[in-house]
Design a protein around this motif. Sequence first.
Motif, mmCIF file in Angstrom:
data_model
loop_
_atom_site.group_PDB
_atom_site.id
_atom_site.type_symbol
_atom_site.label_atom_id
_atom_site.label_comp_id
_atom_site.label_asym_id
_atom_site.label_seq_id
_atom_site.Cartn_x
_atom_site.Cartn_y
_atom_site.Cartn_z
ATOM 1 N N ASP A 462 -23.054 -39.644 40.323
ATOM 2 C CA ASP A 462 -22.561 -40.985 40.768
ATOM 3 C C ASP A 462 -22.383 -41.163 42.202
ATOM 4 O OD1 ASP A 462 -22.692 -42.412 38.255
ATOM 5 O OD2 ASP A 462 -20.716 -41.544 37.608
ATOM 6 N N TYR A 463 -22.366 -40.150 43.098
ATOM 7 C CA TYR A 463 -21.914 -39.782 44.475
ATOM 8 C C TYR A 463 -23.139 -39.416 45.363
ATOM 9 C CZ TYR A 463 -17.118 -40.751 42.951
ATOM 10 O OH TYR A 463 -16.173 -41.221 42.387
ATOM 11 N N GLN A 464 -23.566 -39.860 46.314
ATOM 12 C CA GLN A 464 -24.492 -39.388 47.312
ATOM 13 C C GLN A 464 -24.258 -39.757 48.756
ATOM 14 O OE1 GLN A 464 -28.491 -41.239 46.809
ATOM 15 N NE2 GLN A 464 -29.229 -39.189 46.618
ATOM 16 N N LEU A 465 -24.545 -38.786 49.707
ATOM 17 C CA LEU A 465 -24.696 -38.983 51.187
ATOM 18 C C LEU A 465 -26.052 -39.363 51.418
ATOM 19 C CD1 LEU A 465 -22.165 -36.226 52.366
ATOM 20 C CD2 LEU A 465 -21.989 -38.537 52.850
ATOM 21 N N VAL A 466 -26.044 -40.374 52.353
ATOM 22 C CA VAL A 466 -27.393 -40.744 52.839
ATOM 23 C C VAL A 466 -27.249 -40.922 54.279
ATOM 24 C CG1 VAL A 466 -29.123 -42.830 53.019
ATOM 25 C CG2 VAL A 466 -27.931 -42.176 50.738
ATOM 26 N N GLU A 467 -28.215 -40.542 55.101
ATOM 27 C CA GLU A 467 -28.312 -40.452 56.420
ATOM 28 C C GLU A 467 -29.355 -41.536 56.656
ATOM 29 O OE1 GLU A 467 -30.813 -37.983 58.828
ATOM 30 O OE2 GLU A 467 -29.062 -36.997 59.833
ATOM 31 N N ASP A 468 -28.980 -42.603 57.262
ATOM 32 C CA ASP A 468 -30.100 -43.567 57.588
ATOM 33 C C ASP A 468 -29.563 -44.319 58.943
ATOM 34 O OD1 ASP A 468 -27.675 -44.915 56.917
ATOM 35 O OD2 ASP A 468 -28.584 -45.989 55.093
ATOM 36 N N ARG A 525 -21.423 -49.377 47.742
ATOM 37 C CA ARG A 525 -21.408 -49.262 46.457
ATOM 38 C C ARG A 525 -22.755 -49.863 45.907
ATOM 39 N NH1 ARG A 525 -16.345 -49.165 43.785
ATOM 40 N NH2 ARG A 525 -17.690 -48.553 42.221
ATOM 41 N N GLN A 526 -23.607 -48.639 45.495
ATOM 42 C CA GLN A 526 -24.817 -49.032 44.753
ATOM 43 C C GLN A 526 -25.029 -47.600 44.423
ATOM 44 O OE1 GLN A 526 -26.679 -49.542 49.067
ATOM 45 N NE2 GLN A 526 -28.283 -48.023 48.160
ATOM 46 N N PRO A 527 -26.147 -47.790 43.216
ATOM 47 C CA PRO A 527 -26.556 -46.537 42.562
ATOM 48 C C PRO A 527 -27.290 -45.436 43.605
ATOM 49 C CG PRO A 527 -27.159 -48.479 41.412
ATOM 50 C CD PRO A 527 -26.687 -48.809 42.829
ATOM 51 N N PRO A 528 -26.827 -44.206 43.566
ATOM 52 C CA PRO A 528 -27.744 -42.938 44.515
ATOM 53 C C PRO A 528 -29.275 -43.221 44.426
ATOM 54 C CG PRO A 528 -25.785 -42.209 43.008
ATOM 55 C CD PRO A 528 -25.882 -43.707 42.749
ATOM 56 N N SER A 529 -29.798 -42.978 45.363
ATOM 57 C CA SER A 529 -31.419 -42.977 45.414
ATOM 58 C C SER A 529 -31.758 -41.796 44.302
ATOM 59 C CB SER A 529 -31.775 -42.672 46.652
ATOM 60 O OG SER A 529 -33.234 -42.415 46.753
ATOM 61 N N SER A 531 -35.406 -39.634 43.238
ATOM 62 C CA SER A 531 -36.588 -39.257 43.321
ATOM 63 C C SER A 531 -37.784 -39.690 42.220
ATOM 64 C CB SER A 531 -36.886 -37.964 43.500
ATOM 65 O OG SER A 531 -36.931 -37.249 42.568
ATOM 66 N N PRO A 532 -38.845 -39.737 42.285
ATOM 67 C CA PRO A 532 -39.734 -40.285 41.175
ATOM 68 C C PRO A 532 -39.632 -39.302 40.063
ATOM 69 C CG PRO A 532 -40.954 -40.413 43.343
ATOM 70 C CD PRO A 532 -39.773 -39.941 43.659
ATOM 71 N N ARG A 533 -39.301 -37.897 40.249
ATOM 72 C CA ARG A 533 -39.200 -37.095 39.271
ATOM 73 C C ARG A 533 -37.947 -37.212 38.597
ATOM 74 N NH1 ARG A 533 -40.609 -30.868 40.198
ATOM 75 N NH2 ARG A 533 -40.446 -31.302 37.817
ATOM 76 N N GLY A 534 -36.756 -37.938 39.175
ATOM 77 C CA GLY A 534 -35.412 -38.311 38.432
ATOM 78 C C GLY A 534 -34.397 -37.379 39.202
ATOM 79 N N LYS A 535 -34.707 -36.623 40.264
ATOM 80 C CA LYS A 535 -33.861 -36.130 41.060
ATOM 81 C C LYS A 535 -32.778 -36.942 41.870
ATOM 82 C CE LYS A 535 -36.688 -33.175 43.116
ATOM 83 N NZ LYS A 535 -37.505 -32.453 43.894
ATOM 84 N N ILE A 536 -31.445 -36.291 41.645
ATOM 85 C CA ILE A 536 -30.577 -36.908 42.674
ATOM 86 C C ILE A 536 -30.014 -35.882 43.508
ATOM 87 C CG2 ILE A 536 -28.429 -38.178 42.839
ATOM 88 C CD1 ILE A 536 -28.817 -39.305 40.155
ATOM 89 N N LEU A 537 -30.360 -35.827 44.675
ATOM 90 C CA LEU A 537 -29.937 -34.707 45.627
ATOM 91 C C LEU A 537 -28.646 -35.433 46.382
ATOM 92 C CD1 LEU A 537 -33.329 -33.910 47.411
ATOM 93 C CD2 LEU A 537 -32.215 -32.656 45.609
ATOM 94 N N PRO A 538 -27.813 -34.107 46.892
ATOM 95 C CA PRO A 538 -26.394 -34.538 47.401
ATOM 96 C C PRO A 538 -26.443 -35.426 48.637
ATOM 97 C CG PRO A 538 -26.827 -32.304 47.494
ATOM 98 C CD PRO A 538 -27.942 -32.950 46.671
ATOM 99 N N LEU A 539 -27.662 -34.994 49.405
ATOM 100 C CA LEU A 539 -28.161 -35.840 50.766
ATOM 101 C C LEU A 539 -29.409 -36.186 50.792
ATOM 102 C CD1 LEU A 539 -27.352 -36.245 53.617
ATOM 103 C CD2 LEU A 539 -28.186 -33.868 54.200
ATOM 104 N N GLN A 540 -29.494 -37.579 50.891
ATOM 105 C CA GLN A 540 -30.595 -38.280 51.032
ATOM 106 C C GLN A 540 -30.946 -38.376 52.651
ATOM 107 O OE1 GLN A 540 -32.819 -38.871 48.511
ATOM 108 N NE2 GLN A 540 -34.558 -39.743 49.729
ATOM 109 N N MET A 541 -31.956 -37.702 53.131
ATOM 110 C CA MET A 541 -32.122 -37.783 54.359
ATOM 111 C C MET A 541 -33.247 -38.890 54.873
ATOM 112 S SD MET A 541 -30.578 -35.047 55.639
ATOM 113 C CE MET A 541 -31.394 -34.308 56.990
ATOM 114 N N LYS A 542 -33.113 -39.514 56.031
ATOM 115 C CA LYS A 542 -34.100 -40.438 56.514
ATOM 116 C C LYS A 542 -35.367 -39.803 56.760
ATOM 117 C CE LYS A 542 -32.453 -40.118 61.458
ATOM 118 N NZ LYS A 542 -32.070 -40.750 62.536
ATOM 119 N N SER A 543 -36.539 -40.241 56.560
ATOM 120 C CA SER A 543 -37.935 -39.741 56.567
ATOM 121 C C SER A 543 -38.266 -39.214 58.203
ATOM 122 C CB SER A 543 -38.755 -40.594 56.200
ATOM 123 O OG SER A 543 -38.913 -41.131 54.928
ATOM 124 N N LYS A 544 -38.599 -37.895 58.201
ATOM 125 C CA LYS A 544 -38.846 -37.624 59.465
ATOM 126 C C LYS A 544 -40.557 -37.575 59.756
ATOM 127 C CE LYS A 544 -34.611 -35.061 59.688
ATOM 128 N NZ LYS A 544 -33.846 -33.611 59.868
#
Length: 544
Positions: A462-468, A525-529, A531-544
């Motif tokens: 239910d919680y995720q950090l996103v770098e964007d 306030r939005q659902p965490p990101s 992955s296509p396999r269903g993973k919810i990582l604690p940190l979602q990094m911007k693409s590099k």
Amino acid sequence: MSIGALRNSYQAFRSDLGQANLKGTFGLARGLKKFFAERVTPEQATEELQRALAGREESFLELARTQIYAHPGSSYRRLLELAGCEFSDLRAHIHRHGLETTLERLAAEGVYLTADEFKGNKEVVRGGRSFLVFPQEFARSTSSPGFAAQNSGSRSRPVHFVFSLDFLTASAPMRCVFFSAHDLFSYSHAVYDAVLPADGGMNNLLINAKLGISTERWFARKIPVNNRLVGSYHYLLTYLIVLSGKLFARGFPKPGFLDLRDISRIVRWVLDKRREGRDCCIRTVASNASRIAYVAGEMGVSLEGTKFIVSGEPFTESKREVIERVGASAIPIYGSAEAGGVGYGCASSRHTDEVHVDQYRLAVIQHPGFPAHDAPTIHPLLCTTVHPVYRHLLLNVGIGDYGTLEKRDCGCALEKVGLTLHLHHIRSYEKFASEGMNYFYGDLFELLERLLPAEFGGGPGDYQLVEDEDDRGQTRLSLLVHPEVGELDEGKLLSRLRAALTEGSRSNRFMTEVWQNAGTLRIRRQPPSVSPRGKILPLQMKSK
């Protein structure tokens, strides 16, 4: 479709599959018949592992001689030469001190590649010299039939590669002993994972079939592809393999697609099997396992006797607690795109994520003198290939993770074949990059899966950090909170986040203060990101 559009689609198709062994793909139908016919039994697997473990040092030396020292342009040979290590030196040191001790010595002298160096994202700098490696040089060339796949790209761009049938065959003995250790051959089996081009679902189905296991259901997830031509290729390839499995294997299901709103279908399948007197084993990523258990809890039903085999992300105590709350249990498998399976869950574990290192195919050490991102207590795991059949040739290659390595006698079937090296508390080391500085984080799972849910509501996922980046191109660090968590004091939550990010070091406190002054931290306030396999990582990094 215009000629130009058709040409662009074809070029994109070739780009996505450019490194695939297309001969192997076209010969896949013939190869699958033989693959399915030659089953691996527990007795054969035990004998193979014991034989290979007894000769792993000589197997590594043969790889070093033929695949590294015999190739003047090898990046590994360049590193060895910079360290002054000739083949005769390598052989003598291994015979005197052992393989892992030798690899630690080499790492201390600069013979290693970080994850970014291995992928060609960063120059290798050793002893005043620098060079760039190309990942293609490490990929194994094989005439064995295979199929093109890609990893999920959870932390970076997806990596494309070919899974050969001989690599899957070489992986089967380890999986067979693992299944025996956990008494899984008598279970009803299902897979909840993505279809091709993702590799997880198909690989698990194929290895199950190799072990003579009938997989009853494939609860499938779709994975985005770049264009329709590539999607059609993978769709047809999936059904080619499924058809071959139905003809030549014992139980090979076609994919039955579902999304997150359909998780109750998996729960109902388990309940149906329990009414038949059968326990279930479900292979999926850790987030999906806890999500299935959570839905079962909401439905008010028990999953007693169900075992999940989980991988793809750290298996944390919070996820374990959600799963055990409905009477189920979970067994971890740890791996990476570069190395394949690295560790398999101990049947007499002392830790939630404890695995036996796959010493049959790999040597795994901790870098003795290179802390991850200047965190002195965290040393990266380095992997080295010791088996003649491999996906990538590795020599002290970092896979972006750290953990605790220890030798002990646990008494389970994996230890009895000679796998005495255990690994636990496995985490990824990442860094935020903002305001011209880097911030290293250690274990965010404790904060996001346990502490914040306990204080503000919700649960794992239910919680995720996103770098964007915002519309001004400024890096932001957002805490995503699922709307289903309900009302909360966002000011108090933001203060709690800032307090957690300051822990660990003076530089962490300084960095958090800079972020606060710059307005970098925020709550959305939005659902965490996912992955296509269903993973919810604690940190979602911007693409590099």
